[in-house]
Design an enzyme around this catalytic site. Structure first.
Site, short mmCIF file in Angstrom:
data_model
loop_
_atom_site.label_atom_id
_atom_site.label_comp_id
_atom_site.label_asym_id
_atom_site.label_seq_id
_atom_site.Cartn_x
_atom_site.Cartn_y
_atom_site.Cartn_z
N ASP A 1 -2.23 -12.83 3.88
CA ASP A 1 -3.60 -12.31 3.93
C ASP A 1 -3.96 -12.03 5.39
O ASP A 1 -3.94 -12.94 6.22
CB ASP A 1 -4.56 -13.34 3.33
CG ASP A 1 -5.99 -12.83 3.23
OD1 ASP A 1 -6.31 -11.79 3.84
OD2 ASP A 1 -6.79 -13.48 2.53
N TYR B 1 -8.87 -2.12 4.58
CA TYR B 1 -9.86 -2.00 3.51
C TYR B 1 -10.27 -0.53 3.51
O TYR B 1 -10.89 -0.05 4.47
CB TYR B 1 -11.06 -2.91 3.80
CG TYR B 1 -12.14 -2.86 2.74
CD1 TYR B 1 -12.33 -3.92 1.87
CD2 TYR B 1 -12.99 -1.76 2.63
CE1 TYR B 1 -13.33 -3.89 0.89
CE2 TYR B 1 -13.98 -1.71 1.66
CZ TYR B 1 -14.14 -2.78 0.80
OH TYR B 1 -15.13 -2.73 -0.16
N THR B 2 -9.91 0.20 2.45
CA THR B 2 -10.09 1.66 2.47
C THR B 2 -11.07 2.18 1.42
O THR B 2 -11.20 3.39 1.26
CB THR B 2 -8.73 2.36 2.25
OG1 THR B 2 -8.16 1.93 1.01
CG2 THR B 2 -7.77 2.05 3.39
N THR C 1 -7.97 5.80 11.43
CA THR C 1 -8.47 6.86 10.55
C THR C 1 -9.31 7.92 11.26
O THR C 1 -9.90 7.66 12.32
CB THR C 1 -9.33 6.22 9.44
OG1 THR C 1 -9.93 7.23 8.63
CG2 THR C 1 -10.46 5.39 10.05
N TRP D 1 -6.85 11.77 5.27
CA TRP D 1 -6.68 12.24 3.89
C TRP D 1 -5.30 11.86 3.35
O TRP D 1 -4.55 12.70 2.85
CB TRP D 1 -6.88 13.76 3.83
CG TRP D 1 -8.27 14.22 4.16
CD1 TRP D 1 -9.22 13.55 4.89
CD2 TRP D 1 -8.88 15.46 3.77
NE1 TRP D 1 -10.37 14.28 4.99
CE2 TRP D 1 -10.19 15.47 4.31
CE3 TRP D 1 -8.46 16.56 3.04
CZ2 TRP D 1 -11.08 16.53 4.12
CZ3 TRP D 1 -9.33 17.63 2.87
CH2 TRP D 1 -10.62 17.61 3.40
N LYS E 1 -13.18 0.32 11.19
CA LYS E 1 -11.90 0.79 11.74
C LYS E 1 -12.01 1.05 13.24
O LYS E 1 -11.08 0.75 14.00
CB LYS E 1 -11.46 2.07 11.00
CG LYS E 1 -11.06 1.84 9.56
CD LYS E 1 -9.82 0.96 9.44
CE LYS E 1 -8.57 1.67 9.89
NZ LYS E 1 -7.36 0.82 9.70
N TYR F 1 -17.08 1.73 6.69
CA TYR F 1 -15.63 1.86 6.79
C TYR F 1 -15.21 2.37 8.17
O TYR F 1 -14.38 1.77 8.85
CB TYR F 1 -15.10 2.79 5.69
CG TYR F 1 -13.66 3.20 5.90
CD1 TYR F 1 -12.63 2.28 5.80
CD2 TYR F 1 -13.33 4.53 6.22
CE1 TYR F 1 -11.31 2.66 5.99
CE2 TYR F 1 -12.03 4.92 6.41
CZ TYR F 1 -11.01 3.99 6.31
OH TYR F 1 -9.72 4.36 6.52
N GLY G 1 0.82 -1.21 0.00
CA GLY G 1 0.00 0.00 0.00
C GLY G 1 0.86 1.25 0.00
O GLY G 1 2.07 1.20 0.15
#
Length: 304
Positions: A44, A69-70, A109, A158, A137, A133, A18
């Site tokens: 995984d 997972y974003t 996040t 961001w 998180k 999402y 990522g």
């Protein structure tokens, strides 16, 4: 540049492909850390056996979870997958770290907040996610907290960088193709350069390697200063135009209501980073300065 003292520290970076994981691996090696990179298809995070095997056999000193997972909008229709990656994966990571007596740095996040607060969010503010999402998180954070004492949860916002897909690259691409861009101007936040976040994480890792240092808990790190997606886009175009051909002539501000998406976003996700500065002496750079460096890096790579 930070002086790193723990040159022989072995660090597992989960999510190494990522945009953040890529920077962690690259910069970690430059600083002399022994980086163990793990990501799909070999690793995984939803595979508990793979997690246990990796951590048990690694002889590592620290685990950094940069995987997530974003896909914020897609998560609304793929809740099971989002929770598997963002909640269940970190839960198993924390358990395996506890079994092997390893600390964990887990990246979270700004979307754990609902955005109703008028001022920057503190780590102590209650979470209230608006969508799948953010909920996944927030659940991941709780799993880490209840399972492993020796953890750092680092919330950011961001995120963009030179590697992978992100808002910066999208705006440069559409700016080449369109004369007019319509961008949301009533969501406020702090753009964060993945390279800066990686440096902050590695600095924290260095602190954790020192005897007697146990600053466990939740912290915030993001670019200094706030803007909107519209303001972010204006600055991207301003900094990039002298170097590349852009077709865009107008950047029109629109409201969230005028640009509906499957997932609701917080109107304010500005994060207060003073706790990180007080504990680790890490102070974010102005987001505009970091954006300029990111565009220079993209130009150097020849990817824009």
């Amino acid at each position: 540049m930070t002086h790193y003292t723990n040159k022989k520290m072995r660090i597992i970076v989960i999510g190494s492909k990522g945009q953040l994981g890529w920077e962690l691996c690259r910069r970690g090696k430059q600083h002399g850390f022994n980086i163990i990179a793990r990501d799909l298809p070999i690793f995984d995070i939803t595979d508990r056996n793979a997690i246990r095997k990796t951590i048990t056999e690694s002889n590592a000193s620290l685990v950094i979870n940069a995987s997530a997972y974003t896909a914020v909008d897609k998560a609304e229709s793929e809740a099971e997958t989002a929770f598997a990656v963002n909640r269940d994966g970190p839960a198993c990571l924390a358990l395996s770290c506890a079994e092997n007596r390893l600390p964990l740095i887990h990246i979270s996040t700004d979307y754990v907040f609902d955005g109703r607060k008028q001022y920057p969010y503190l780590e102590s503010d209650p979470v209230s996610p608006l969508g799948v999402y953010g909920n996944s998180k927030a659940s991941g954070e709780e799993e880490v907290r209840k399972t492993l004492t020796e953890h750092i949860i680092l919330r950011t916002s961001w995120l963009y960088g030179v590697h992978g897909s992100n808002f910066l690259k999208t705006m440069l691409r559409v700016g080449k193709e369109n004369e007019t861009l319509r961008v949301v101007d009533d969501q406020h936040g702090c753009p964060t350069y993945a390279a800066d976040l990686a440096e902050a994480i590695l600095s924290i890792a260095n602190h954790l390697g020192k005897k007697g240092v146990e600053p466990w808990g939740t912290y915030h790190f993001c670019g200094k200063g706030k803007t909107t997606w519209h303001g972010f886009t204006e600055k991207i175009v301003e900094l990039a135009r002298p170097h590349i051909s852009l077709k865009v002539k107008r950047i029109e501000p629109v409201t969230t209501a005028e640009y509906p998406t499957p997932a609701r976003r917080p109107a304010n996700s500005v994060l207060d980073c003073s706790s990180l500065a007080n504990t680790f002496d890490i102070t974010p750079l102005p987001w505009e300065n970091s954006l300029s460096r990111a565009i220079d890096a993209l130009l150097t790579k020849g990817t824009i």
